[in-house]
Design an enzyme around this catalytic site. Structure first.
Site, PDB file in Angstrom:
ATOM      1  N   GLU A  92       0.825  -1.211   0.000  1.00 44.03           N
ATOM      2  CA  GLU A  92       0.000   0.000   0.000  1.00 44.03           C
ATOM      3  C   GLU A  92       0.858   1.259   0.000  1.00 44.03           C
ATOM      4  OE1 GLU A  92      -2.155  -2.948   2.824  1.00 44.03           O
ATOM      5  OE2 GLU A  92      -0.151  -2.638   1.990  1.00 44.03           O
TER       6      GLU A  92
ATOM      7  N   ARG B  64      12.530 -24.617  -6.283  1.00 44.71           N
ATOM      8  CA  ARG B  64      13.558 -24.317  -5.288  1.00 44.71           C
ATOM      9  C   ARG B  64      13.750 -22.805  -5.129  1.00 44.71           C
ATOM     10  NH1 ARG B  64      18.346 -28.744  -6.689  1.00 44.71           N
ATOM     11  NH2 ARG B  64      17.118 -30.622  -6.241  1.00 44.71           N
TER      12      ARG B  64
ATOM     13  N   LEU C 285      21.564 -29.525  -4.047  1.00 43.17           N
ATOM     14  CA  LEU C 285      20.320 -28.928  -3.554  1.00 43.17           C
ATOM     15  C   LEU C 285      20.319 -27.411  -3.747  1.00 43.17           C
ATOM     16  CD1 LEU C 285      19.774 -30.976  -0.259  1.00 43.17           C
ATOM     17  CD2 LEU C 285      18.907 -31.457  -2.565  1.00 43.17           C
TER      18      LEU C 285
END
Length: 367
Positions: free
Chosen positions: A57, A189, A209
């Site tokens: 906002e 991911r 990973l």
């Protein structure tokens, strides 16, 4: 449907689209977009980029300037009414002299939870609630889970063959799915806070990973469940320098090995006072306490089965390749039932194609 409600939906859709500009970057805060409209034209818009920065906002009011006076505001989540890292947005809207605020959904955060709406109404501002509310809730399902249950939203992603196998008998799983499907996973991911696997996955595959080949992507926190600390010290997850790796261990972890791992850069140890297992429910609560809203579970079937049994998985995405693998491991080998009536149900199933593979997604019925 009248013209006014059609217009409301169009402007709210724009606000929802704006909110997604920061997907994966706002935890523990929600995704929020805001559009300011005067005389049927957008005069200001903004979104919340990350924690500690101005809310949607405020950003929209800054772009609108004096044109916000007497304008309609479309915001995807109830404006906050309290002082946190930033001032309350409800006050900013009141001071700008807006005429009407259209809100997609209320904020279940106890610090807000209707107080922002009440403050706007007390100031004489017309408030509408619920336009595209279902879409807003889905966009913020990670945030909503943490706020209402104090535990992160968990998605279990799994690649498997048409006969339901995650590898062949030898354990080889490279590669079940296509390049395009694996690229989609790197996109996941990029937007999840934590990626979680068990020690068996690290010992067998030695994965990094990380999030690769995604423009502007970032690596999630790597969380390894390794109760007895069986990982080798040269495992990729312990030597990679980008991002943070957390190893969750039990009281049974070797103290000498713990000391060596604690000396490594970008690696943290979470040790639990349990014998040879990590308490998963407690672990999930600790993740939420750290300010992480979402977990991408990419583990093997044993850990996934335990997560399912403890009702800690919220959603599944199974990417199925048109192949048969014969005998081999399954996605939930750690989950055992004796009666079909106890089978876990999946709701709101969706199907789409990804580069010659098929993605089945749905929500786990944990009731």
């Amino acid at each position: 449907m009248d013209n006014e409600s059609t217009q409301d939906k169009l402007f709210m859709q724009r606000a929802l689209d704006l909110s997604l500009s920061a997907i994966g970057r706002t935890s523990p805060n929600p995704l929020v977009g805001c559009v300011i409209v005067r005389d049927g034209q957008i005069v200001g818009e903004g979104y919340h980029a990350k924690t500690g920065t101005p809310h949607a906002e405020v950003n929209a009011l800054q772009t609108a300037g004096e044109k916000a006076n007497g304008a309609d505001v479309y915001v995807t989540l109830e404006p906050c009414s309290h002082f946190g890292r930033t001032p309350p947005c409800a006050e900013a809207l009141i001071e700008a002299g807006v005429k009407r605020v259209c809100i997609a959904m209320t904020d279940p955060n106890p610090l807000v939870n209707g107080q922002g709406i009440k403050k706007l109404q007390n100031a004489g501002i017309q408030v509408e609630i619920g336009v595209l509310g279902d879409q807003a809730k889905k966009i913020n399902e990670h945030f909503l889970k943490v706020v209402t249950e104090k535990t992160p939203f968990v998605l279990y992603k799994c690649a498997l063959t048409l006969d339901g196998k995650t590898a062949v008998y030898s354990g080889d799983s490279k590669w079940i799915t296509s390049d395009g499907a694996r690229q989609y996973v790197h996109g996941l991911r990029n937007i999840y806070d934590v990626i979680m696997v068990g020690s068996h996955t690290v010992l067998h595959d030695n994965p990094f990973l990380t999030c690769r080949n995604i423009e502007g992507g970032r690596d999630p926190v790597r969380l390894i469940i390794d109760a007895t600390l069986s990982l080798p010290l040269d495992a990729h997850v312990l030597t990679i320098t980008s991002g943070l790796t957390i190893i969750a261990v039990s009281h049974a972890a070797d103290p000498n090995k713990l000391k060596e791992i604690r000396a490594k850069a970008n690696v943290k140890i979470w040790q639990y006072d349990t014998e040879r297992y990590v308490p998963l429910t407690m672990l999930m609560k600790d993740i939420a306490i750290k300010g992480w809203n979402s977990v991408l579970l990419e583990s093997g079937g044993i850990l996934a089965g335990k997560m399912l049994e403890e009702k800690l998985i919220d959603k599944i995405e199974f990417i199925i390749a048109p192949k048969f693998a014969g005998q081999g491991p399954s996605p939930f080998s750690g989950f055992i039932l004796s009666q079909m009536e106890d089978a876990v149900r999946i709701t709101n199933m969706e199907l789409c194609e990804i580069d010659g593979n098929y993605k089945f997604s749905g929500y786990v019925d944990n009731s």
